[in-house]
Structures are given as C-alpha cells and as structure tokens.
Design an enzyme around this catalytic site. Structure first.
Site: not given
Ligand code: FPP
Length: 242
Positions: A20, A22-25, A37, A68, A188, A194
């Site tokens: 988890d 990738n988007g924030r990175w 991604h 997703n 995670r 979660r």
C-alpha cells in the site's frame, strides 16, 4: 501441540504483503498515481529477489483487489497495462531465478490477453521451487470463500460430496490458495492498520506487521528488519505455554 513447535524462533516461511501507498508516494512528488504504481512494481522485483537469502520460501502479494475496480477507469486501465507489461518483461528473469509464479483471485473479470499471459507464466515457471510467488489479482477474501462454497455446493449437488464432508479442511481444498501453506506473517505498508479483505481465511493465526513506509520505498533491507522482528515473537496458535 508440542512446545517446541510453538516456541522455536525461526523466520517466517510464508510472507504475505499488502503493498500500500503507491498513490501517496506519487502525490508527494506531484506525479500521477500510476507513476507510484510503476515505482511499486520495481520494488516487487527487489523483494522477490531477497526472499531466498531471508529464508522466505513463499511470498504472496496483493496486486489488485475485488474492490479496486471502484478506482477511476484510467487508473484501472493503467494497472492492467502494468500487470501485462510486468509479466512480459519479468517472465524470463523469474524463470531464471527459480521463481514459481501463481495467481489467485477471480480471472473471469480480467481481459483475455492478461489471463493468457498469467496462464503462460504459471506454466513456464511450474518446475521452479526456489521461491513460490503468488500474485493476488482481482482477489478478495470474501469473494474467494464465497466461490469456494459455491464449488463445494455444486459437488454436493452432483453427489460427489455430502454435507458431512464439509469441514475446514475440505473447504480449504476449494480455495484459490489450496496449493499454499497459511501465511506466517502479513505485512502492510503505508501506515494503515487494516487487512482489507486479504487472505481472511488463511491468516487466522498469522502475525501482522504494519509498517509506515510507503510501498515504493520499502527496500529489501527493511524487509529483512521486519523479518528479524518476527523472529523474536512467540506464536502460540491458541495454545498455552507451559
Ligand atoms: C495500493 O496503493 C496499491 C495497489 C492497489 C496496486 C499494487 C500494485 C503494485 C505494487 C504494482 C505492481 C504489482 C505487480 C505484481 C507488478 P494505493 O494506490 O492504494 O496507494 P494509496 O493508498 O497511497 O492511494
């Protein structure tokens, strides 16, 4: 259960990872989510290659969940393209490195080209056994258990099973993961605590590690450190130690 079996401090043979962040990175760099991604895909190679030296025989990674599909159409399409390219580009090295690749999840919703690449990679690497890499693609734990229950119900309808045969072991044989041992450790990344529908049935006795690092920054070195923490834990599997 024998005391030795629950107290011995060995590394986890089967590690499962929810990759988890990738988007924030990507966002932190002012780049589109797909950029994250792609960076995440590069880490997959590093982490897979680190497994033999770290004593990890089985690695299971969550690449795309049944939830997703709710992402934007362009992100979903970009991820599907990435999975196709990953298989095309990595197949030769995976084969050479002794990695056996298998996929779990529902293939019905995936496009034909991707499914045929997945089938071919599974076949191509089927004689390898240095590392067992399982990629969860269009995977959801509830969906998997539901599909397993449906297949089992069909067998009962056909008279090949009866309701008396239904137990945890039999159900396990209908799961996508029938060829896998249960995970010892689930990691995670990205600070979220979660499990997001990942290996719900199989992780009943797994240890969990929630790491703040975003997946594209998760190095083989940090992987080794996390596995080191696992070595200091005591697993009881519900038993009481004498
Ligand atoms: C979660 O990060 C990541 C995914 C939904 C995709 C995982 C895919 C990869 C790591 C790419 C490559 C995988 C393979 C097998 C080639 P997120 O997008 O939810 O991140 P965020 O929470 O920061 O938005």
């Amino acid at each position: 259960m024998a005391k030795d079996a629950v107290t011995e401090h060995t590394g986890p043979g089967h590690v499962a990872i929810i990759m988890d962040g990738n988007g924030r990175w990507a966002q932190q760099r002012g780049r589109p989510r797909l950029f994250g991604h792609h960076a995440g895909a590069k880490r997959v190679r590093e982490i897979v290659n680190a497994c033999p030296d770290l004593g990890v025989s089985h690695l299971t990674i969550f690449a795309f969940s049944t939830e997703n599909w709710k992402r934007t159409q362009s992100e979903v399409a970009g991820l599907m393209r990435l999975f196709r390219r990953y298989i095309e580009r990595e197949a030769r090295d995976l084969l050479k490195e002794g990695v056996r690749v298998r996929f779990i999840g529902d293939r019905m919703k995936l496009d034909d080209k991707l499914v045929s690449l997945m089938d071919n990679l599974e076949m191509l690497t089927s004689h390898n056994d240095r590392v067992h890499l399982t990629i969860a693609l269009n995977y959801g734990g509830r969906d998997e258990v539901t599909r397993a229950a449906k297949k089992m119900a069909f067998e009962i309808e056909q008279g090949r099973l009866t309701h008396k045969d239904v137990d945890a072991e039999t159900l396990g044989r209908f799961l996508d993961t029938q060829f896998l041992p249960d995970p010892d450790l689930v990691i995670r990344t990205s600070g979220e605590a979660r499990i997001s529908n990942f290996l719900l049935w199989q992780s009943a006795y797994a240890e969990y590690e929630f790491i703040d690092t975003l997946w594209p920054d998760f190095t083989a070195e940090e992987f080794g450190q996390v596995l080191g923490n696992y070595g200091n834990r005591e697993r009881r599997f519900g038993a009481v130690l004498a």
